[in-house]
Motif scaffolding. Structure first.
Motif, mmCIF file in Angstrom:
data_model
loop_
_atom_site.group_PDB
_atom_site.id
_atom_site.type_symbol
_atom_site.label_atom_id
_atom_site.label_comp_id
_atom_site.label_asym_id
_atom_site.label_seq_id
_atom_site.Cartn_x
_atom_site.Cartn_y
_atom_site.Cartn_z
ATOM 1 N N CYS A 195 0.834 -1.201 0.000
ATOM 2 C CA CYS A 195 0.000 0.000 0.000
ATOM 3 C C CYS A 195 0.872 1.255 0.000
ATOM 4 O O CYS A 195 1.969 1.267 0.548
ATOM 5 C CB CYS A 195 -0.908 0.028 1.227
ATOM 6 N N GLU A 196 0.345 2.282 -0.592
ATOM 7 C CA GLU A 196 1.050 3.557 -0.602
ATOM 8 C C GLU A 196 0.627 4.366 0.630
ATOM 9 O O GLU A 196 -0.562 4.460 0.928
ATOM 10 C CB GLU A 196 0.681 4.316 -1.874
ATOM 11 N N ILE A 250 -0.594 7.283 2.997
ATOM 12 C CA ILE A 250 -1.577 8.324 2.679
ATOM 13 C C ILE A 250 -0.898 9.669 2.412
ATOM 14 O O ILE A 250 -1.390 10.467 1.608
ATOM 15 C CB ILE A 250 -2.643 8.430 3.792
ATOM 16 N N CYS A 276 1.668 10.158 0.711
ATOM 17 C CA CYS A 276 2.237 10.180 -0.641
ATOM 18 C C CYS A 276 1.167 10.224 -1.730
ATOM 19 O O CYS A 276 1.495 10.302 -2.915
ATOM 20 C CB CYS A 276 3.106 8.940 -0.860
ATOM 21 N N MET A 277 -0.081 10.183 -1.336
ATOM 22 C CA MET A 277 -1.164 10.176 -2.324
ATOM 23 C C MET A 277 -1.586 11.593 -2.658
ATOM 24 O O MET A 277 -1.674 12.450 -1.776
ATOM 25 C CB MET A 277 -2.374 9.409 -1.791
ATOM 26 N N SER A 278 -1.876 11.787 -3.931
ATOM 27 C CA SER A 278 -2.356 13.106 -4.349
ATOM 28 C C SER A 278 -3.877 13.157 -4.180
ATOM 29 O O SER A 278 -4.540 12.133 -4.054
ATOM 30 C CB SER A 278 -1.998 13.360 -5.816
ATOM 31 N N ASP A 299 -5.624 11.112 -6.800
ATOM 32 C CA ASP A 299 -5.679 9.676 -6.519
ATOM 33 C C ASP A 299 -6.838 9.347 -5.584
ATOM 34 O O ASP A 299 -7.568 8.382 -5.792
ATOM 35 C CB ASP A 299 -4.375 9.195 -5.874
ATOM 36 N N VAL A 300 -6.989 10.161 -4.542
ATOM 37 C CA VAL A 300 -8.059 9.943 -3.565
ATOM 38 C C VAL A 300 -9.419 10.103 -4.237
ATOM 39 O O VAL A 300 -10.331 9.294 -4.025
ATOM 40 C CB VAL A 300 -7.904 10.898 -2.362
ATOM 41 N N MET A 355 -10.229 7.072 -6.359
ATOM 42 C CA MET A 355 -10.666 5.954 -5.520
ATOM 43 C C MET A 355 -12.101 6.153 -5.057
ATOM 44 O O MET A 355 -12.895 5.210 -5.025
ATOM 45 C CB MET A 355 -9.739 5.791 -4.315
#
Length: 190
Positions: A79-80, A82, A84-86, A89-90, A93
């Motif tokens: 998993c990446e 949180i 590091c998520m843009s 991306d969120v 999802m």
């Protein structure tokens, strides 16, 4: 103080400090109650494990709660985190989850299509069978030309069993009937 030997030593020290274990400290040859010793050592390990920290090397945030660490890092290794998520991306999802909730995912669309194709194939086959039944009914209801070949059951005599019974295949006519569905039915001669 974080190595397993020092943690086990801490558990042993706790066990040895109990008054009812004092006489066994000198005879540590396996005769003391082993469960008490193991429980004390296990409790020392558990105290150490529950005080564990997780540090994110991306954002330097420190987590002491396993649930909060799982929320930040994800439920497994691939998993990446949180941090590091843009935002894109969120949002992607969120859109995908919304499609699954609305039963509008690619898999759901494929399954609905397969169900519709199967239902259509069933209807087509039922209509074919119905059409064949109608054709057979029409053929039986229309007058037909006189059969020219002798009946194969009664050899053209119209009777069987030494003339005591009417042949049901040709209905006593002695002629072979080529129409679908067999003979015309009873003639009243039975």
């Amino acid at each position: 103080m974080n190595d397993p030997i020092s943690i086990a030593q801490q558990g042993y020290t706790t066990w040895a400090a109990k008054p009812h274990n004092a006489k066994w400290v000198r005879k540590i040859d396996g005769t003391p109650i082993p469960n008490d010793l193991v429980v004390c050592i296990a409790m020392a390990f558990a105290a150490h494990i529950t005080s564990q920290e997780w540090r994110c090397f991306h954002c330097e945030e420190v987590f002491t709660d396993p649930a909060a660490a799982r929320d930040h890092f994800g439920s497994h290794e691939v998993c990446e985190p949180i941090c590091c998520m843009s935002a894109a991306d969120v949002r992607e999802m969120e859109r995908e989850i919304e499609r699954y909730r609305a039963e509008d995912s690619d898999k759901d669309r494929e399954m609905h299509g397969m169900r519709a194709d199967h239902a259509r194939a069933l209807i087509n086959e039922e209509e074919k069978g119905y059409g064949r039944g109608l054709a057979d009914g029409r053929a039986l209801s229309q007058p037909h030309a006189q059969a020219s070949e002798p009946c194969i059951v009664c050899d053209g005599t119209g009777s069987v069993l030494d003339g005591t019974h009417i042949c049901l295949e040709c209905n006593g006519s002695g002629k072979h009937d080529d129409r679908p569905g067999g003979f015309d039915g009873p003639t009243g001669a039975d």
